[in-house]
Design an enzyme around this catalytic site. Structure first.
Site, PDB file in Angstrom:
ATOM      1  N   ALA A 249      -6.986  -4.541  -6.200  1.00  0.00           N
ATOM      2  CA  ALA A 249      -6.489  -3.319  -6.849  1.00  0.00           C
ATOM      3  C   ALA A 249      -6.140  -2.219  -5.862  1.00  0.00           C
ATOM      4  CB  ALA A 249      -7.482  -2.757  -7.865  1.00  0.00           C
ATOM      5  N   GLY A 250      -4.993  -1.619  -6.084  1.00  0.00           N
ATOM      6  CA  GLY A 250      -4.575  -0.443  -5.345  1.00  0.00           C
ATOM      7  C   GLY A 250      -3.599  -0.705  -4.215  1.00  0.00           C
TER       8      GLY A 250
ATOM      9  N   GLY B  97      -3.253  -0.598 -10.195  1.00  0.00           N
ATOM     10  CA  GLY B  97      -1.876  -0.211 -10.495  1.00  0.00           C
ATOM     11  C   GLY B  97      -1.429   1.083  -9.859  1.00  0.00           C
TER      12      GLY B  97
ATOM     13  N   THR C  81       0.686  -5.353  -9.392  1.00  0.00           N
ATOM     14  CA  THR C  81       1.734  -4.358  -9.620  1.00  0.00           C
ATOM     15  C   THR C  81       2.624  -4.157  -8.406  1.00  0.00           C
ATOM     16  OG1 THR C  81       0.193  -3.264 -11.115  1.00  0.00           O
ATOM     17  CG2 THR C  81       2.140  -2.022 -10.495  1.00  0.00           C
TER      18      THR C  81
ATOM     19  N   LYS D  75     -12.409 -14.121 -13.336  1.00  0.00           N
ATOM     20  CA  LYS D  75     -12.387 -12.797 -12.727  1.00  0.00           C
ATOM     21  C   LYS D  75     -12.986 -11.824 -13.733  1.00  0.00           C
ATOM     22  CE  LYS D  75      -9.552  -8.926 -11.386  1.00  0.00           C
ATOM     23  NZ  LYS D  75      -8.243  -8.300 -11.287  1.00  0.00           N
TER      24      LYS D  75
END
Lengths: 265, 73
Positions: free
Chosen positions: A190-191, A164, A213, A103
């Site tokens: 992400a997000g 995050g 997260t 990644k």
């Protein structure tokens, strides 16, 4: 019923469309339990210096998520230059006995953790030339996503919102454009903050979702991991089912015919 | 080890460390109790495959990074 196809990345098939990170858990045991509850088959890990002379019997992450059971996806989190990202990938390949799926993320600044696109393109080009199978974190810019695909990346991973942040999908129209153009898997990375965010990503047609997260920082990470699994499955099925068109006004579900009271026209 | 043995200074994960002058990568790894660990090694910016640890000698002022996988997203 529409056939459920597995997710195929770099020639390998996966039943789960959830890819999960291993950071920010209370401890290794919680990480292991949450990852198992998520059903994820691809698990991303960070590469860092070994502790020397301390915690000799410290638990090893790769004992909790063994490469024999999971596809380990080493990431270049924390890298701000193409050189550093390439260096981390080469060490990761050695660490994992030649496993070459990585990644790639090259960050632009610590406040936004937004990708540095010129450096990401440079690193991707070098890694592909070096034989790596590159899954690349990028912005939600459709032109860049297409460029990364053309360069030979095996998956393109646009952000939904900052890493995050838990802000969910902030630009679904860009994601749709990326998805329409793509012929490699598009993984929303992400997000994502909660299960409905993951479901929305899948309803838009994403091939998968990578998150960390949202699970690790939940009050109950194991339960949230299970919720994410279901959100992604639900979103995928809804995408395949094809949603009804939206309309501005109501459309009664019960027939008007046969009412035995005076109805309204 | 004897205090009179010639020593060299390495920079292991950024910290200076003295080892006998004829040490190999494998001996360094053993001396750090990392022999059974899943690690990878970079010597002066070059990845050293596990198969070469036993034969690769170390030199004064070599920079060695010993890395592992940890939790991250």
């Amino acid at each position: 019923m529409t056939q459920q196809q597995p997710l195929s990345i770099a020639g390998r098939s996966y039943q789960s469309r959830l890819l999960i990170g291993t950071g920010k858990y209370r401890d290794m045991a919680q990480a292991g339990e949450a990852i198992r509850a998520s059903g994820a088959e691809i698990v991303t890990v960070a590469i860092r210096r070994t502790n020397i002379g301390q915690n000799a019997d410290e638990e090893n992450l790769l004992d909790v998520v063994p490469p024999s059971e999971f596809t380990i996806l080493p990431n270049t989190a924390g890298c701000y230059t193409a050189d550093d990202a390439v260096r981390v990938c080469r060490l990761a390949r050695e660490l994992l006995d030649g496993h070459d799926l990585v990644k790639l993320e090259v960050l632009g600044d610590p406040k936004t953790l937004y990708p540095d696109i010129p450096a990401t393109l440079e690193a991707a080009e070098r890694l592909v030339a070096d034989g790596f199978k590159v899954m690349v974190y990028t912005s939600d810019d459709p032109i860049i996503a297409r460029r990364l695909e053309e360069m030979g990346c095996v998956a393109v991973m646009p952000l939904a919102s900052p890493i995050g942040s838990g802000l969910g999908i902030q630009n679904r129209y860009n994601l749709l454009t990326i998805l329409e153009n793509a012929s490699v898997p598009i993984i929303v990375d992400a997000g994502v903050g909660t299960a409905s965010d993951a479901a929305v990503a899948m309803e838009l047609g994403a091939d998968g979702v990578l998150l960390n997260t949202a699970v690790a920082a939940a009050q109950d990470p194991v339960l949230m991991a299970s919720a994410m699994r279901k959100g992604i499955e639900a979103g995928r099925e809804a995408y395949l089912a094809g949603r009804m068109p939206m309309r501005r006004y109501a459309s009664a579900s019960s027939p008007l015919e046969g009412t035995f009271w005076q109805g309204r026209q | 080890m004897n205090a009179n043995d010639p020593q060299i200074t390495l920079y292991v994960n950024g910290t200076a460390r003295s080892v006998p002058a004829d040490s190999t990568v494998a001996q360094l790894v053993e001396s750090l109790d990392l022999g059974q660990r899943r690690i990878a090694i970079e010597l002066n910016g070059e990845v050293i495959p596990r198969s070469e640890h036993a034969s690769r000698p170390l030199n004064d002022h070599d920079r060695i990074e010993i890395i592992r996988a940890i939790g991250g997203g």
